[in-house]
Design a protein around this motif. Structure first.
Motif, mmCIF file in Angstrom:
data_model
loop_
_atom_site.group_PDB
_atom_site.id
_atom_site.type_symbol
_atom_site.label_atom_id
_atom_site.label_comp_id
_atom_site.label_asym_id
_atom_site.label_seq_id
_atom_site.Cartn_x
_atom_site.Cartn_y
_atom_site.Cartn_z
ATOM 1 N N ASP A 181 -29.976 -5.506 -49.479
ATOM 2 C CA ASP A 181 -31.067 -4.696 -48.929
ATOM 3 C C ASP A 181 -30.982 -3.211 -49.293
ATOM 4 O O ASP A 181 -31.890 -2.444 -48.958
ATOM 5 N N ALA A 182 -29.918 -2.787 -49.944
ATOM 6 C CA ALA A 182 -29.705 -1.355 -50.185
ATOM 7 C C ALA A 182 -30.860 -0.706 -50.947
ATOM 8 O O ALA A 182 -31.310 0.387 -50.580
ATOM 9 N N GLU A 183 -31.350 -1.344 -51.987
ATOM 10 C CA GLU A 183 -32.465 -0.773 -52.768
ATOM 11 C C GLU A 183 -33.720 -0.649 -51.912
ATOM 12 O O GLU A 183 -34.412 0.371 -51.954
ATOM 13 N N ALA A 184 -34.025 -1.690 -51.144
ATOM 14 C CA ALA A 184 -35.233 -1.675 -50.313
ATOM 15 C C ALA A 184 -35.137 -0.619 -49.217
ATOM 16 O O ALA A 184 -36.117 0.081 -48.932
ATOM 17 N N ILE A 185 -33.972 -0.493 -48.595
ATOM 18 C CA ILE A 185 -33.803 0.530 -47.554
ATOM 19 C C ILE A 185 -33.949 1.915 -48.172
ATOM 20 O O ILE A 185 -34.576 2.805 -47.585
ATOM 21 N N THR A 186 -33.411 2.103 -49.370
ATOM 22 C CA THR A 186 -33.557 3.387 -50.064
ATOM 23 C C THR A 186 -35.033 3.710 -50.273
ATOM 24 O O THR A 186 -35.475 4.847 -50.045
ATOM 25 N N ARG A 187 -35.802 2.729 -50.691
ATOM 26 C CA ARG A 187 -37.242 2.936 -50.930
ATOM 27 C C ARG A 187 -37.946 3.346 -49.634
ATOM 28 O O ARG A 187 -38.740 4.289 -49.614
ATOM 29 N N VAL A 188 -37.628 2.659 -48.525
ATOM 30 C CA VAL A 188 -38.232 2.993 -47.234
ATOM 31 C C VAL A 188 -37.800 4.393 -46.806
ATOM 32 O O VAL A 188 -38.622 5.209 -46.367
ATOM 33 N N ARG B 19 -40.203 11.633 -46.845
ATOM 34 C CA ARG B 19 -41.179 12.561 -47.440
ATOM 35 C C ARG B 19 -42.425 12.655 -46.577
ATOM 36 O O ARG B 19 -42.979 13.737 -46.386
ATOM 37 N N ASP B 20 -42.860 11.530 -46.047
ATOM 38 C CA ASP B 20 -44.043 11.516 -45.196
ATOM 39 C C ASP B 20 -43.790 12.268 -43.885
ATOM 40 O O ASP B 20 -44.615 13.056 -43.442
ATOM 41 N N ALA B 21 -42.653 12.041 -43.270
ATOM 42 C CA ALA B 21 -42.360 12.629 -41.956
ATOM 43 C C ALA B 21 -42.002 14.105 -42.020
ATOM 44 O O ALA B 21 -42.327 14.863 -41.109
ATOM 45 N N TYR B 22 -41.309 14.526 -43.078
ATOM 46 C CA TYR B 22 -40.702 15.858 -43.068
ATOM 47 C C TYR B 22 -41.262 16.852 -44.078
ATOM 48 O O TYR B 22 -40.835 18.000 -44.081
ATOM 49 N N GLU C 243 -40.884 -8.576 -47.549
ATOM 50 C CA GLU C 243 -40.588 -7.245 -48.092
ATOM 51 C C GLU C 243 -40.050 -6.373 -46.966
ATOM 52 O O GLU C 243 -40.616 -6.350 -45.866
ATOM 53 N N VAL C 244 -38.949 -5.670 -47.229
ATOM 54 C CA VAL C 244 -38.409 -4.739 -46.232
ATOM 55 C C VAL C 244 -39.339 -3.529 -46.175
ATOM 56 O O VAL C 244 -39.547 -2.842 -47.175
ATOM 57 N N VAL C 245 -39.910 -3.306 -44.979
ATOM 58 C CA VAL C 245 -40.854 -2.198 -44.806
ATOM 59 C C VAL C 245 -40.371 -1.190 -43.762
ATOM 60 O O VAL C 245 -41.028 -0.184 -43.527
ATOM 61 N N GLY C 246 -39.211 -1.452 -43.144
ATOM 62 C CA GLY C 246 -38.685 -0.528 -42.156
ATOM 63 C C GLY C 246 -37.232 -0.827 -41.859
ATOM 64 O O GLY C 246 -36.711 -1.890 -42.208
ATOM 65 N N PRO D 208 -44.961 4.493 -44.626
ATOM 66 C CA PRO D 208 -46.122 5.084 -43.947
ATOM 67 C C PRO D 208 -47.273 4.104 -43.715
ATOM 68 O O PRO D 208 -47.911 4.128 -42.660
ATOM 69 N N GLU D 209 -47.525 3.232 -44.666
ATOM 70 C CA GLU D 209 -48.659 2.310 -44.516
ATOM 71 C C GLU D 209 -48.426 1.221 -43.468
ATOM 72 O O GLU D 209 -49.349 0.490 -43.112
#
Length: 173
Positions: free
Chosen positions: A15-22, A28-31, A70-73, A98-99
């Protein structure tokens, strides 16, 4: 009618790649506009796939939320890092792409992490948010969090205020 399955589970090495993407997209969206741009990008860059893979292998408390496989969070949690506060557990981070925000996934992740904490004897929880992150503040208030502390933290050359929210009872299943 088409139904898409959601699943909350412990993060695994794959899951490391997917968590990185999230992480990258949600931070970027939050901060953006809250944490100075260069500092934000440095913070994001420190949390690449290798960082997450090490955290998973070490057994850090990390749950992921899958939507349609798909890991989304994700949410990270553990023992409260501030012993002077009367809360035993802490949710360190909770982020969704974000979506996928605003549809109840954040609440589900939050409750799953609180349940994990309770199963390890941590019946009260603290979580921190930046005071300028209006979405996070509203989220924790909707979940019943009480503002219990404020603190300053340096981000590059800027001092930003963090707000701690306390949750005093174990989550209801």
């Amino acid at each position: 009618m088409v139904e898409t399955a959601t699943l909350i589970r412990h993060a695994g090495p794959g899951d490391a790649e997917a968590i990185t993407r999230v992480h990258d997209a949600s931070w970027r969206d939050a901060y953006r506009g809250v944490i100075p741009g260069g500092e934000l990008e440095r913070m994001i860059a420190r949390r690449g796939p290798q960082w997450w893979a090490r955290a998973i292998v070490r057994g850090s408390g990390i749950l992921v939320l899958e939507f349609g496989r798909e890991v989304v969070g994700y949410v990270t949690y553990g023992r409260n890092r501030v012993p002077s506060m009367p809360y035993s557990g802490e949710i360190f981070e909770i982020y969704l792409l974000p979506e996928y925000q605003g549809v109840g996934f954040g609440r589900r992740l939050f409750n799953a992490a609180r349940q994990e904490l309770a199963e390890h004897g941590y019946l009260s929880t603290v979580v921190w948010a930046l005071a300028d992150n209006d979405k996070a503040l509203a989220f924790y208030r909707r979940l019943g969090g009480l503002t219990i502390r404020r603190a300053e933290e340096r981000f590059g050359d800027d001092m930003l205020t963090r707000v701690a929210f306390g949750f005093v009872s174990a989550p209801v299943r």
